[in-house]
Design a protein around this motif. Structure first.
Motif, mmCIF file in Angstrom:
data_model
loop_
_atom_site.group_PDB
_atom_site.id
_atom_site.type_symbol
_atom_site.label_atom_id
_atom_site.label_comp_id
_atom_site.label_asym_id
_atom_site.label_seq_id
_atom_site.Cartn_x
_atom_site.Cartn_y
_atom_site.Cartn_z
ATOM 1 N N VAL A 58 40.988 44.600 44.481
ATOM 2 C CA VAL A 58 40.314 43.569 45.272
ATOM 3 C C VAL A 58 39.302 42.836 44.400
ATOM 4 C CG1 VAL A 58 38.851 43.105 47.262
ATOM 5 C CG2 VAL A 58 40.635 44.847 47.407
ATOM 6 N N ARG A 59 38.544 43.592 43.607
ATOM 7 C CA ARG A 59 37.567 42.972 42.715
ATOM 8 C C ARG A 59 38.270 42.087 41.694
ATOM 9 N NH1 ARG A 59 35.363 47.225 41.472
ATOM 10 N NH2 ARG A 59 33.631 47.181 42.946
ATOM 11 N N GLU A 60 39.388 42.560 41.160
ATOM 12 C CA GLU A 60 40.145 41.758 40.192
ATOM 13 C C GLU A 60 40.665 40.473 40.830
ATOM 14 O OE1 GLU A 60 43.120 44.498 38.972
ATOM 15 O OE2 GLU A 60 41.871 45.434 37.416
ATOM 16 N N ALA A 61 41.118 40.575 42.074
ATOM 17 C CA ALA A 61 41.610 39.395 42.781
ATOM 18 C C ALA A 61 40.488 38.392 43.003
ATOM 19 C CB ALA A 61 42.228 39.804 44.115
ATOM 20 N N MET A 62 39.308 38.887 43.342
ATOM 21 C CA MET A 62 38.177 37.992 43.582
ATOM 22 C C MET A 62 37.717 37.324 42.288
ATOM 23 S SD MET A 62 36.126 40.244 46.454
ATOM 24 C CE MET A 62 35.258 38.939 47.334
ATOM 25 N N VAL A 63 37.819 38.042 41.184
ATOM 26 C CA VAL A 63 37.500 37.445 39.876
ATOM 27 C C VAL A 63 38.484 36.320 39.576
ATOM 28 C CG1 VAL A 63 37.481 37.849 37.380
ATOM 29 C CG2 VAL A 63 36.361 39.476 38.925
ATOM 30 N N ASP A 64 39.774 36.562 39.852
ATOM 31 C CA ASP A 64 40.788 35.522 39.652
ATOM 32 C C ASP A 64 40.465 34.284 40.484
ATOM 33 O OD1 ASP A 64 42.188 37.078 37.886
ATOM 34 O OD2 ASP A 64 43.709 37.729 39.334
ATOM 35 N N LEU A 65 40.085 34.503 41.729
ATOM 36 C CA LEU A 65 39.802 33.384 42.624
ATOM 37 C C LEU A 65 38.492 32.694 42.269
ATOM 38 C CD1 LEU A 65 41.007 34.939 45.982
ATOM 39 C CD2 LEU A 65 42.101 33.125 44.671
ATOM 40 N N ALA A 66 37.587 33.413 41.614
ATOM 41 C CA ALA A 66 36.355 32.781 41.132
ATOM 42 C C ALA A 66 36.684 31.737 40.067
ATOM 43 C CB ALA A 66 35.400 33.834 40.577
ATOM 44 N N LYS A 67 37.732 31.997 39.284
ATOM 45 C CA LYS A 67 38.157 31.033 38.268
ATOM 46 C C LYS A 67 38.681 29.755 38.904
ATOM 47 C CE LYS A 67 39.406 34.751 35.069
ATOM 48 N NZ LYS A 67 40.519 35.456 34.377
ATOM 49 N N GLY A 69 37.381 28.546 41.575
ATOM 50 C CA GLY A 69 36.259 27.913 42.253
ATOM 51 C C GLY A 69 36.076 28.319 43.696
ATOM 52 N N LEU A 70 36.781 29.351 44.146
ATOM 53 C CA LEU A 70 36.641 29.772 45.537
ATOM 54 C C LEU A 70 35.460 30.707 45.746
ATOM 55 C CD1 LEU A 70 39.620 28.677 45.591
ATOM 56 C CD2 LEU A 70 40.002 30.321 47.415
ATOM 57 N N PHE A 71 35.190 31.581 44.765
ATOM 58 C CA PHE A 71 34.103 32.541 44.858
ATOM 59 C C PHE A 71 33.128 32.352 43.705
ATOM 60 C CE2 PHE A 71 37.493 34.939 47.091
ATOM 61 C CZ PHE A 71 36.827 35.249 48.267
ATOM 62 N N GLU A 72 31.891 32.745 43.968
ATOM 63 C CA GLU A 72 30.868 32.804 42.935
ATOM 64 C C GLU A 72 30.417 34.258 42.815
ATOM 65 O OE1 GLU A 72 26.291 31.260 42.076
ATOM 66 O OE2 GLU A 72 27.314 30.776 43.955
ATOM 67 N N PRO A 73 30.613 34.897 41.645
ATOM 68 C CA PRO A 73 30.194 36.299 41.511
ATOM 69 C C PRO A 73 28.675 36.421 41.472
ATOM 70 C CG PRO A 73 31.004 35.451 39.409
ATOM 71 C CD PRO A 73 31.253 34.388 40.426
ATOM 72 N N LEU A 74 28.146 37.385 42.199
ATOM 73 C CA LEU A 74 26.713 37.656 42.230
ATOM 74 C C LEU A 74 26.496 39.089 41.758
ATOM 75 C CD1 LEU A 74 25.799 36.048 45.681
ATOM 76 C CD2 LEU A 74 25.556 35.033 43.410
ATOM 77 N N ARG A 75 25.761 39.238 40.708
ATOM 78 C CA ARG A 75 25.585 40.561 40.095
ATOM 79 C C ARG A 75 25.004 41.566 41.086
ATOM 80 N NH1 ARG A 75 22.409 41.678 34.361
ATOM 81 N NH2 ARG A 75 22.990 43.892 34.153
ATOM 82 N N ASN A 76 25.682 42.703 41.167
ATOM 83 C CA ASN A 76 25.261 43.834 42.008
ATOM 84 C C ASN A 76 25.270 43.524 43.507
ATOM 85 O OD1 ASN A 76 24.769 45.398 39.676
ATOM 86 N ND2 ASN A 76 22.688 44.571 39.513
ATOM 87 N N LYS A 77 25.901 42.413 43.893
ATOM 88 C CA LYS A 77 25.954 42.067 45.314
ATOM 89 C C LYS A 77 27.374 41.863 45.813
ATOM 90 C CE LYS A 77 21.355 40.047 45.857
ATOM 91 N NZ LYS A 77 20.589 38.863 46.341
#
Length: 230
Positions: A58-67, A69-77
């Motif tokens: 799931v985390r890997e998928a969200m990283v892909d989608l951040a590329k 422009g759908l998600f913005e990663p927030l450290r430790n959140k």
């Protein structure tokens, strides 16, 4: 900034062949449809619990989608769903029209193999069925698959990837309300009509329908904007 681990009803992916791809597809559909809300932070472990899988894919998928422009990663959140401005939504619709409209006309005028049309028919039907049962995640996912498969018939991979990125960043604000009122059905039915026009080699008709179809995306979010809610 809001934190909300309450996601839409998400399917279990046990036994699927490509777990990460399935999660990417579902999360993308949830963001595009608005089921995962702009500005809200979602954690991979919480979403993973709903999927019934470990947090890693799931985390890997969200990283892909951040590329995309759908998600913005927030450290430790976790990951925050990116909210687009009205101008950005307009710009995306304009870019889609500049690319997709002439390609669809070119396909219609050049002619498409009957086998390719037949392959797209179930996707067109699937979009309509998803709209009828108000399944916004499935609607968004199948709609994306249909349009990319159609554009791929033109043989230009760069066009396909560009439109994939443009469509992935789009949002359909107010889609739930439209689905409940069955207002999504007319737009969903246009996919089958578009195939009919392409099959008939009606370039002008296909061009006009495609332009109108993309305009519906803008109209959906604009109506939501004008209503004063989001």
């Amino acid at each position: 900034m809001a934190d909300d681990d309450t996601a839409p009803a998400l399917p279990s992916f046990h036994g699927r062949r490509s777990l990460r791809d399935e999660i990417v597809q579902t999360l993308r559909g949830a963001v595009i449809s608005g089921d995962l809300r702009p500005g809200v932070v979602y954690s991979a472990p919480s979403l993973a619990a709903q999927f019934g899988v470990s947090p890693t894919p799931v985390r890997e998928a969200m990283v892909d989608l951040a590329k995309d422009g759908l998600f913005e990663p927030l450290r430790n959140k976790g990951f925050r769903v990116v909210e687009l401005s009205e101008k950005e939504l307009d710009d995306l619709a304009d870019l889609r029209a500049l690319i997709e409209v002439p390609v669809v006309r070119r396909l219609a005028e050049a002619g498409v193999d009957a086998a390719d049309i037949a392959r797209l028919r179930p996707l067109a039907a699937g979009i309509e069925e998803a709209a009828a049962r108000r399944d916004l995640i499935a609607h968004a996912a199948i709609d994306l698959e249909f349009h990319l498969a159609l554009l791929a018939l033109d043989g230009n991979e760069q066009i396909v990837e560009t439109v994939r990125a443009l469509r992935s960043r789009s949002r359909i604000y107010g889609a739930k309300q439209l689905a409940e009122s069955e207002a999504l059905l007319p737009s969903a039915r246009e996919h089958s009509v578009l195939l009919d026009l392409i099959e008939a080699r009606d370039g002008a008709g296909a061009e006009a329908l495609m332009r109108r179809h993309i305009g519906h995306v803008r109209g959906i979010w604009a109506a939501k904007r004008d209503s004063g809610s989001r």
